[in-house]
Design a protein around this motif. Structure first.
Motif, PDB file in Angstrom:
ATOM      1  N   GLU A 332       0.632  -1.142   0.020  1.00 52.32           N
ATOM      2  CA  GLU A 332      -0.261  -0.157   0.157  1.00 52.32           C
ATOM      3  C   GLU A 332       0.934   1.204   0.002  1.00 52.32           C
ATOM      4  OE1 GLU A 332      -3.135   2.792   0.053  1.00 52.32           O
ATOM      5  OE2 GLU A 332      -2.865   0.748  -0.587  1.00 52.32           O
ATOM      6  N   GLN A 333       2.071   1.110   0.793  1.00 48.09           N
ATOM      7  CA  GLN A 333       2.678   2.336   0.868  1.00 48.09           C
ATOM      8  C   GLN A 333       3.448   2.678  -0.857  1.00 48.09           C
ATOM      9  OE1 GLN A 333       4.331   3.691   4.020  1.00 48.09           O
ATOM     10  NE2 GLN A 333       6.246   4.663   3.268  1.00 48.09           N
ATOM     11  N   HIS A 334       3.827   1.463  -1.388  1.00 47.37           N
ATOM     12  CA  HIS A 334       4.215   1.644  -2.500  1.00 47.37           C
ATOM     13  C   HIS A 334       3.361   2.175  -3.419  1.00 47.37           C
ATOM     14  CE1 HIS A 334       8.119   0.113  -2.037  1.00 47.37           C
ATOM     15  NE2 HIS A 334       7.984  -1.072  -2.069  1.00 47.37           N
ATOM     16  N   ARG A 335       2.196   1.678  -3.383  1.00 48.94           N
ATOM     17  CA  ARG A 335       1.054   2.208  -4.303  1.00 48.94           C
ATOM     18  C   ARG A 335       0.780   3.712  -4.274  1.00 48.94           C
ATOM     19  NH1 ARG A 335      -4.066   3.867  -4.728  1.00 48.94           N
ATOM     20  NH2 ARG A 335      -4.291   3.704  -2.147  1.00 48.94           N
ATOM     21  N   GLN A 336       1.042   4.160  -3.086  1.00 50.77           N
ATOM     22  CA  GLN A 336       0.754   5.441  -2.599  1.00 50.77           C
ATOM     23  C   GLN A 336       1.878   6.492  -3.271  1.00 50.77           C
ATOM     24  OE1 GLN A 336      -0.065   6.149   1.598  1.00 50.77           O
ATOM     25  NE2 GLN A 336      -1.629   4.985   1.725  1.00 50.77           N
ATOM     26  N   ASN A 337       3.248   5.857  -2.961  1.00 52.51           N
ATOM     27  CA  ASN A 337       4.248   6.567  -3.458  1.00 52.51           C
ATOM     28  C   ASN A 337       4.316   6.705  -4.783  1.00 52.51           C
ATOM     29  OD1 ASN A 337       5.460   7.243  -0.867  1.00 52.51           O
ATOM     30  ND2 ASN A 337       6.720   5.547  -0.919  1.00 52.51           N
ATOM     31  N   PHE A 338       4.063   5.711  -5.672  1.00 53.31           N
ATOM     32  CA  PHE A 338       4.097   5.468  -7.214  1.00 53.31           C
ATOM     33  C   PHE A 338       3.024   6.319  -7.635  1.00 53.31           C
ATOM     34  CE2 PHE A 338       7.245   2.449  -6.108  1.00 53.31           C
ATOM     35  CZ  PHE A 338       8.039   2.306  -7.215  1.00 53.31           C
ATOM     36  N   SER A 339       1.955   6.203  -7.127  1.00 55.74           N
ATOM     37  CA  SER A 339       0.836   7.060  -7.542  1.00 55.74           C
ATOM     38  C   SER A 339       1.064   8.452  -7.541  1.00 55.74           C
ATOM     39  CB  SER A 339      -0.527   6.689  -6.774  1.00 55.74           C
ATOM     40  OG  SER A 339      -0.969   5.266  -7.013  1.00 55.74           O
ATOM     41  N   VAL A 349      -1.544   3.506 -12.267  1.00 54.70           N
ATOM     42  CA  VAL A 349      -1.102   2.428 -11.215  1.00 54.70           C
ATOM     43  C   VAL A 349      -2.346   1.618 -10.641  1.00 54.70           C
ATOM     44  CG1 VAL A 349       0.017   2.194  -8.864  1.00 54.70           C
ATOM     45  CG2 VAL A 349       0.598   4.032 -10.311  1.00 54.70           C
ATOM     46  N   GLY A 350      -2.195   0.209 -10.798  1.00 52.40           N
ATOM     47  CA  GLY A 350      -3.188  -0.751 -10.225  1.00 52.40           C
ATOM     48  C   GLY A 350      -2.613  -1.331  -9.080  1.00 52.40           C
ATOM     49  N   HIS A 351      -3.488  -2.088  -8.433  1.00 49.39           N
ATOM     50  CA  HIS A 351      -3.106  -2.858  -7.180  1.00 49.39           C
ATOM     51  C   HIS A 351      -3.999  -4.197  -7.064  1.00 49.39           C
ATOM     52  CE1 HIS A 351      -6.645  -1.341  -4.572  1.00 49.39           C
ATOM     53  NE2 HIS A 351      -6.956  -0.634  -5.543  1.00 49.39           N
ATOM     54  N   LEU A 352      -3.351  -5.093  -6.479  1.00 51.46           N
ATOM     55  CA  LEU A 352      -3.728  -6.624  -6.374  1.00 51.46           C
ATOM     56  C   LEU A 352      -3.460  -6.831  -4.777  1.00 51.46           C
ATOM     57  CD1 LEU A 352      -3.476  -8.115  -9.743  1.00 51.46           C
ATOM     58  CD2 LEU A 352      -5.601  -7.911  -8.498  1.00 51.46           C
ATOM     59  N   SER A 370      -6.000  -6.168 -19.771  1.00 53.56           N
ATOM     60  CA  SER A 370      -6.340  -5.257 -21.045  1.00 53.56           C
ATOM     61  C   SER A 370      -5.040  -4.232 -20.940  1.00 53.56           C
ATOM     62  CB  SER A 370      -7.406  -4.563 -20.966  1.00 53.56           C
ATOM     63  OG  SER A 370      -7.024  -3.420 -19.921  1.00 53.56           O
ATOM     64  N   GLY A 371      -4.200  -4.082 -20.297  1.00 52.51           N
ATOM     65  CA  GLY A 371      -3.167  -3.222 -20.330  1.00 52.51           C
ATOM     66  C   GLY A 371      -3.144  -1.953 -19.671  1.00 52.51           C
ATOM     67  N   GLU A 372      -4.295  -1.743 -19.309  1.00 51.62           N
ATOM     68  CA  GLU A 372      -4.924  -0.354 -18.729  1.00 51.62           C
ATOM     69  C   GLU A 372      -4.044   0.044 -17.625  1.00 51.62           C
ATOM     70  OE1 GLU A 372      -8.532   1.732 -16.578  1.00 51.62           O
ATOM     71  OE2 GLU A 372      -8.915   0.024 -17.701  1.00 51.62           O
ATOM     72  N   ASN A 373      -3.877  -0.907 -16.572  1.00 49.70           N
ATOM     73  CA  ASN A 373      -2.898  -0.798 -15.506  1.00 49.70           C
ATOM     74  C   ASN A 373      -1.364  -0.949 -16.157  1.00 49.70           C
ATOM     75  OD1 ASN A 373      -4.922  -0.363 -13.618  1.00 49.70           O
ATOM     76  ND2 ASN A 373      -4.842  -2.487 -13.024  1.00 49.70           N
ATOM     77  N   GLN A 374      -0.725   0.310 -15.802  1.00 49.23           N
ATOM     78  CA  GLN A 374       0.591   0.124 -16.498  1.00 49.23           C
ATOM     79  C   GLN A 374       1.592  -0.468 -15.629  1.00 49.23           C
ATOM     80  OE1 GLN A 374      -0.295   4.229 -17.728  1.00 49.23           O
ATOM     81  NE2 GLN A 374       1.184   3.750 -19.436  1.00 49.23           N
ATOM     82  N   LEU A 375       1.263   0.075 -14.340  1.00 51.18           N
ATOM     83  CA  LEU A 375       2.152  -0.599 -13.080  1.00 51.18           C
ATOM     84  C   LEU A 375       1.326  -1.121 -12.028  1.00 51.18           C
ATOM     85  CD1 LEU A 375       4.718  -0.664 -11.323  1.00 51.18           C
ATOM     86  CD2 LEU A 375       4.002   1.489 -10.060  1.00 51.18           C
ATOM     87  N   ILE A 376       1.630  -2.207 -12.101  1.00 51.97           N
ATOM     88  CA  ILE A 376       0.526  -3.233 -10.775  1.00 51.97           C
ATOM     89  C   ILE A 376       1.079  -3.450  -9.733  1.00 51.97           C
ATOM     90  CG2 ILE A 376      -1.075  -5.095 -10.587  1.00 51.97           C
ATOM     91  CD1 ILE A 376       0.302  -4.237 -14.054  1.00 51.97           C
ATOM     92  N   VAL A 377       1.018  -2.925  -8.512  1.00 48.25           N
ATOM     93  CA  VAL A 377       1.560  -3.109  -7.290  1.00 48.25           C
ATOM     94  C   VAL A 377       0.752  -4.206  -6.541  1.00 48.25           C
ATOM     95  CG1 VAL A 377       2.470  -2.111  -4.973  1.00 48.25           C
ATOM     96  CG2 VAL A 377       2.397  -0.802  -7.318  1.00 48.25           C
TER      97      VAL A 377
END
Length: 693
Positions: A332-339, A349-352, A370-377
């Motif tokens: 989650e911290q990575h998702r926030q930083n990268f977003s 930025v997507g997340h799973l 679909s490729g819409e998420n370019q970075l998936i954390v």
């Protein structure tokens, strides 16, 4: 089994030995013993000296010894656990034999008047000196048992296989061993000691064996085998690397988005070390072969920025990036930083993770395929079967030591459709000693971020006994009254999320009462992801002054205003983990402190470990000390995974062999490739399956 020389022990099934039927063969298989060669290379982990009898009156606590005497009393006692207690006397003193697990026949035989010889460790117990579950045998006073005239080997064993059973099988095998059925596989310059001779010696050390050398693992015969074992691991990892690098990977040239636009948008300038490592990665992923690179950096050295530059280089070339973290909090911290960094640049930025709502997960899976998420954390949820990518070009794995080889390979396999394998970048904030990295990560190139960003304040560390707990609480109150914040970390011996959560709740309630007027928050592994996010957001915003937590906050949490870290029962954690936790403070310009609140009595070993934390903030020095004290399986986090589990070698002790091993591995690969499979099979057997990925 025939008395003739065996053609090849590697080809002969273990059932060829007398007494090994289907049932025993299944138990041996759990120890990865399938053939006679596997059994021969199942080496002693240590030796016992049973060549003399020690009088009970001369025994010291902690001493392993052979004793013998007459059972004077035998009773089943009922305390917290039922146990069979036998009082043994020899004329010089009395000792208790205690059995928590015993059968009716044992109880019937261990009766007063029986003459018993035992081997075990003397410990202090409720009845004085005791031996718990010693090995024992009965003897007749007229016909004394003969003492062994050599050291007794102790083997790694499994459920249903005793030491005596294993020793019997090996004794049956050893007369069959010769140079023909245990062939030399090393080039002649590395095999000055006969392999067959070394194996026979180490399974049955003779009367005149150099006991001190054997006990320390430094006997020439042990070093001969350690060399070959380390060589097998090295060759195995190189084979993984060669197999991967024989395939294609997408070329990801340097571009304006990843460097000029991104780096110029930052409010700070990267350090020289960060710039150097960014360039090393950029150079690697611009090649049409898969990058395999490990980035090491101490806590707070700025690995995330390096990962971001690599991710943007891939994304700008039209490929997706997967970033896997070991915990939901870190993900989650990575998702926030990268977003925060990427969304202004137009990157999605997507997340799973494993605990998402079904509707959110479905939406994220669709955006990923679909490729819409370019970075998936995400967490380990990223490599589950249902996750599909459109064009995965780069895999980034944070805290590499938390994932097994199988897991990082499963994620890399996600990219194999049309474009070859994705590039792979693995990162760790747990510095790995050089010798260990050279062996454990022979399949990876290594970059080191050896420079901390300006403005980081060193953390002073103090060891405080639990009796002074109130003083520590007063110190927390004082720091918070000055506008600072504090962490209070709870640890338990039992690896139970429920018990850890319970302990943290009790601590939080206790602190809330004693720190009236201060907001005390609580975070542990059993909270829902949304609850963890809320608590962390409140702590970052300064609404919570004291955060009580389990070790879930070990990595990734960045709150510059937190300047005090209290760690309860630090003796229960490894040095690397303590260093990670300590790294949560010292992220601002204010002087920061870490208090290790230990329980009494603290063992000599525990004091040595905690003193290392007080003496240095250098993660690499701490890693060296951790390796020295705990061994490579613990430092790498692979103790439970079956990887890097050596039969004989010790990376710390045998560090002097590493350079020669690497040179030999290269020479064998170039001049004798036909030897690679037999060497790997001999030492790793069927454990080496991951090399087939």
């Amino acid at each position: 089994m025939s008395e003739k020389a065996l053609p090849s022990l590697a080809q002969i099934d273990i059932t060829a030995l007398k007494g090994v039927g289907k049932q025993l063969a299944e138990k041996l298989a759990r120890l990865h013993i399938y053939t006679l060669q596997d059994l021969l290379f199942h080496l002693p982990s240590r030796y016992l000296d049973r060549t003399k009898i020690t009088p009970i009156g001369a025994l010291q606590p902690g001493q392993n010894a052979v004793i013998q005497g007459i059972i004077k009393a035998s009773d089943v006692v009922y305390g917290r656990r039922r146990s069979l207690m036998c009082r043994l006397q020899d004329g010089t003193g009395t000792l208790t034999l205690r059995f928590y697990h015993f059968s009716g026949s044992q109880k019937a035989k261990l009766t007063p008047g029986s003459h018993v010889r035992c081997y075990g460790e003397a410990r202090r117990g409720s009845s004085g000196l005791e031996m718990y579950h010693p090995e024992y045998e009965f003897y007749d006073e007229q016909s004394q048992l003969v003492l062994p005239d050599s050291l007794t080997p102790v083997y790694p064993v499994g459920e249903g296989i005793t030491q005596s059973r294993l020793r019997g099988l090996i004794s049956q095998l050893l007369p069959q061993v010769n140079k023909q059925n245990v062939p030399e596989l090393l080039p002649s310059s590395n095999a000055d000691i006969s392999l067959a001779e070394a194996l026979q010696y180490l399974h049955q050390p003779p009367v005149d064996a150099a006991v001190d050398l054997l006990m320390d693992g430094l006997h020439p015969y042990q070093q001969r085998l350690a060399f070959e074992e380390l060589l097998a691991h090295n060759l195995s990892l190189l084979r993984v690397r060669d197999k991967i690098q024989s395939s294609q990977a997408p070329r990801l040239p340097d571009n304006e988005l990843s460097h000029e636009r991104f780096l110029s948008s930052l409010s700070f300038k990267p350090t020289g070390a960060q710039e150097r490592v960014i360039q090393e990665i950029s150079h690697d992923i611009n090649k049409p072969v898969p990058m395999l690179r490990l980035v090491q950096g101490d806590v707070g050295s700025g690995k995330t920025l390096v990962a971001a530059a690599a991710a943007l280089q891939a994304i700008a070339n039209g490929y997706q990036v997967a970033l896997m973290a070991p915990t939901e909090i870190l993900a989650e911290q990575h998702r926030q930083n990268f977003s925060h960094w990427f969304e202004p640049l137009g990157v999605t930025v997507g997340h799973l993770n494993g605990k998402q709502k079904a509707s959110t997960r479905k939406e994220q899976l669709a955006a990923t395929v679909s490729g819409e998420n370019q970075l998936i954390v995400g967490t380990h949820a990223l490599f589950q079967n249902e996750v599909e990518f459109a064009d995965l070009g780069l895999v980034i794995i944070d805290e590499q030591h938390r994932f097994g080889v199988h897991q990082r390979m499963a994620l890399r396999a996600k990219g194999q459709h049309g474009i070859g394998r994705p590039h792979q970048l693995v990162m760790t904030a747990t510095p790995i000693p050089r010798t260990l990295a050279m062996s454990a990560y022979a399949d990876l190139d290594i970059s080191v971020i050896d420079e901390l960003p300006p403005g980081r304040s060193p953390v002073s560390t103090a060891l405080v006994a639990n009796e002074r707990r109130q003083q520590v609480i007063d110190r927390v109150k004082s720091a918070c009254s000055e506008g600072r914040q504090a962490y209070w970390v709870c640890t338990l011996i039992e690896e139970s999320e429920a018990l850890e959560a319970q302990a943290a709740e009790v601590t939080a309630n206790d602190l809330q009462q004693q720190l009236s007027g201060l907001a005390v928050g609580l975070i542990h592994g059993r909270l829902k992801p949304s609850e963890k996010e809320t608590v962390m957001a409140q702590f970052k915003a300064g609404e919570i002054k004291v955060l009580v937590a389990t070790t879930v906050i070990e990595v990734g949490v960045d709150v510059p205003n937190a300047s005090l870290m209290i760690i309860e029962n630090p003796e229960r954690l490894g040095l690397a983990q303590l260093h990670q936790l300590r790294g949560r403070v010292g992220r601002g310009s204010t002087a920061s402190h870490c208090v290790l609140l230990y329980g009494q009595p603290l063992s000599e070993y525990g004091r040595a470990r905690l003193s290392a934390m007080r003496e240095t903030n250098d993660g690499f020095k701490i890693a060296e000390r951790d390796l020295e004290l705990r061994g490579p399986g613990e430092v790498l986090g692979t103790k439970q995974t079956g990887e890097m589990q050596f039969k004989l070698a010790d990376l710390q002790r045998d560090a002097n062999l590493i350079k020669r091993i690497r040179d030999t591995a290269r020479a064998i690969s170039a001049e004798h490739p036909e030897l690679i499979d037999p060497i790997i099979q001999r030492w790793l057997g069927q454990v080496e399956e991951y090399a087939q990925v």
